[in-house]
Design a protein around this motif. Structure first.
Motif, mmCIF file in Angstrom:
data_model
loop_
_atom_site.group_PDB
_atom_site.id
_atom_site.type_symbol
_atom_site.label_atom_id
_atom_site.label_comp_id
_atom_site.label_asym_id
_atom_site.label_seq_id
_atom_site.Cartn_x
_atom_site.Cartn_y
_atom_site.Cartn_z
ATOM 1 N N TYR A 1 1.074 -1.338 0.493
ATOM 2 C CA TYR A 1 0.073 -0.337 0.254
ATOM 3 C C TYR A 1 0.623 1.186 0.361
ATOM 4 C CZ TYR A 1 -4.224 -2.778 0.389
ATOM 5 O OH TYR A 1 -4.625 -4.230 0.873
ATOM 6 N N LEU A 2 0.231 2.226 -1.359
ATOM 7 C CA LEU A 2 1.328 3.684 -1.149
ATOM 8 C C LEU A 2 -0.323 4.424 -2.031
ATOM 9 C CD1 LEU A 2 5.006 3.595 -2.730
ATOM 10 C CD2 LEU A 2 3.959 4.551 -0.652
ATOM 11 N N GLY B 1 12.717 0.700 -5.706
ATOM 12 C CA GLY B 1 12.515 2.108 -6.222
ATOM 13 C C GLY B 1 13.362 1.715 -8.190
ATOM 14 N N LYS B 2 12.627 1.288 -8.573
ATOM 15 C CA LYS B 2 12.609 1.145 -10.247
ATOM 16 C C LYS B 2 11.327 0.814 -10.375
ATOM 17 C CE LYS B 2 17.034 0.052 -9.914
ATOM 18 N NZ LYS B 2 18.150 0.283 -11.061
ATOM 19 N N GLY B 3 11.276 1.179 -11.379
ATOM 20 C CA GLY B 3 9.581 1.556 -12.469
ATOM 21 C C GLY B 3 9.887 2.432 -13.502
ATOM 22 N N GLU C 1 5.159 3.348 -11.565
ATOM 23 C CA GLU C 1 4.405 2.297 -11.626
ATOM 24 C C GLU C 1 6.289 1.170 -11.239
ATOM 25 O OE1 GLU C 1 1.612 0.173 -13.462
ATOM 26 O OE2 GLU C 1 1.739 -1.787 -12.936
ATOM 27 N N LEU C 2 5.762 1.111 -10.130
ATOM 28 C CA LEU C 2 6.774 0.591 -9.408
ATOM 29 C C LEU C 2 6.744 -0.980 -9.848
ATOM 30 C CD1 LEU C 2 6.365 2.600 -6.317
ATOM 31 C CD2 LEU C 2 8.653 2.651 -7.846
ATOM 32 N N ARG D 1 1.834 2.978 -7.507
ATOM 33 C CA ARG D 1 2.178 3.622 -8.268
ATOM 34 C C ARG D 1 2.190 4.737 -6.990
ATOM 35 N NH1 ARG D 1 -1.165 4.746 -13.200
ATOM 36 N NH2 ARG D 1 -0.766 2.129 -14.256
ATOM 37 N N ILE D 2 3.359 5.905 -7.736
ATOM 38 C CA ILE D 2 3.009 7.422 -6.457
ATOM 39 C C ILE D 2 3.732 8.289 -7.406
ATOM 40 C CG2 ILE D 2 5.629 6.021 -6.133
ATOM 41 C CD1 ILE D 2 5.472 7.718 -3.229
#
Ligand SMILES: [Zn+2]
Length: 138
Positions: free
Chosen positions: A32-33, A54-56, A88-89, A94-95
């Motif tokens: 959850y983000l 940290g990859k996306g 989208e990680l 998603r952030i």
């Protein structure tokens, strides 16, 4: 060490430590983000913090021509826009974040699906120092 609460403040504290963290449900493993304390899928309330890779990839973006005062102070304005986007990680969450390494004034050259890596922008000094989430083109 007690688990930090699943709040935006705790998330931002992790950013200061250069960690991109999400809340993870130990039962169904959903991430959850923004972080939340209760899993709506299985109602587990023993969520834990999990560090993301940290990859996306870029899912959406906007070039900002009239930005926040903070950004104006960094030299961004009508003639020098900056880019924010949804990432989208690899973990599937998603952030939104600043997108670096793209030509914000040439949005037609920015491609959805571009591979990105997390970056941490430090601004200010001492007590005022803050870390902002960003992603950079690999
Ligand atoms: Zn769950």
């Amino acid at each position: 060490m007690p688990t930090p609460p699943f709040t935006a403040a705790a998330f931002n504290q992790f950013l200061q430590e250069k960690k991109l963290m999400a809340a993870r449900c130990p039962t169904c493993h959903t991430l959850y983000l923004p972080p939340r304390a209760l899993c709506p899928q299985c109602h587990d309330d023993k969520l834990e913090w999990a560090e993301l890779s940290g990859k996306g990839k870029l899912a959406a973006f906007t070039s900002i021509y009239v930005g926040l005062t903070l950004m104006n102070a960094e030299g961004f304005d009508r003639n020098n826009p900056y880019c924010t986007g949804i990432v989208e990680l690899d973990e599937g969450v998603r952030i939104s974040a600043r997108i670096l390494g793209v030509a914000a004034n040439k949005p037609d050259q920015i491609k959805i699906g571009t591979q990105l890596t997390v970056d941490f922008l430090e601004r200010g000094e001492g007590e005022e120092k803050k870390t902002f989430l960003a992603f950079r083109v690999e």
